[in-house]
Write an enzyme that holds these catalytic residues in place. Structure first.
Site: not given
Ligand SMILES: [Zn+2]
Length: 141
Positions: A89, A131-132, A135
């Site tokens: 990341c 993954h996003e 976030h």
């Molecule tokens: Zn990331």
């Protein structure tokens, strides 16, 4: 406009809010910033550029040709096929970290025209989206 990346874990640990039409300039900035980092990055969430809105940008490789896509307020409706993998990341220092992902996800999101879409993604594109969305929830790998 290309923005500076945020590395502050306290800021990145906060939950992002639903995106609205007022956030479209931030969505454009996110896409600009992602494509500026295209050599090292395939996805970004808005909080990585300091905007706590549920906006993600990614390189979608699910179609015939890879295409950069923006999703507003994405939400995973269904996930199948859990597995363990490693991810990096740009917001985090150091190398890849272990995490758990799903091979197939069904996602609901809005386009930048605020049209609702529901689509199933698999493989690497599904991994990027997970993954996003993490976030957006203040979750880092
Ligand atoms: Zn990331």
């Amino acid at each position: 406009m290309i923005k500076e990346l945020v590395h502050d874990p306290i800021f990145l640990g906060g939950r992002s809010e639903t995106a609205s039409a007022a956030d479209l300039p931030s969505a454009a900035d996110l896409l600009d910033t992602l494509t500026a980092h295209r050599e090292t990055c395939v996805g970004m969430a808005a909080n990585m550029i300091g905007v706590r809105r549920r906006i993600i940008a990614l390189l979608d490789e699910s179609g015939r040709a890879p295409v950069y896509t923006v999703m507003l307020t994405p939400e995973i409706l269904r996930a199948d096929g859990e597995y363990e993998t490693e991810e990096g990341c740009l917001s985090l220092l150091g190398g890849p970290r272990k995490c758990r992902r799903y091979k197939s996800i069904k996602v609901r999101y809005q386009t930048v025209e605020f049209k609702e879409r529901i689509k199933t993604y698999t493989g690497f594109t599904a991994q990027i989206i997970q993954h996003e969305i993490d976030h957006c929830n203040g979750v880092l790998i």
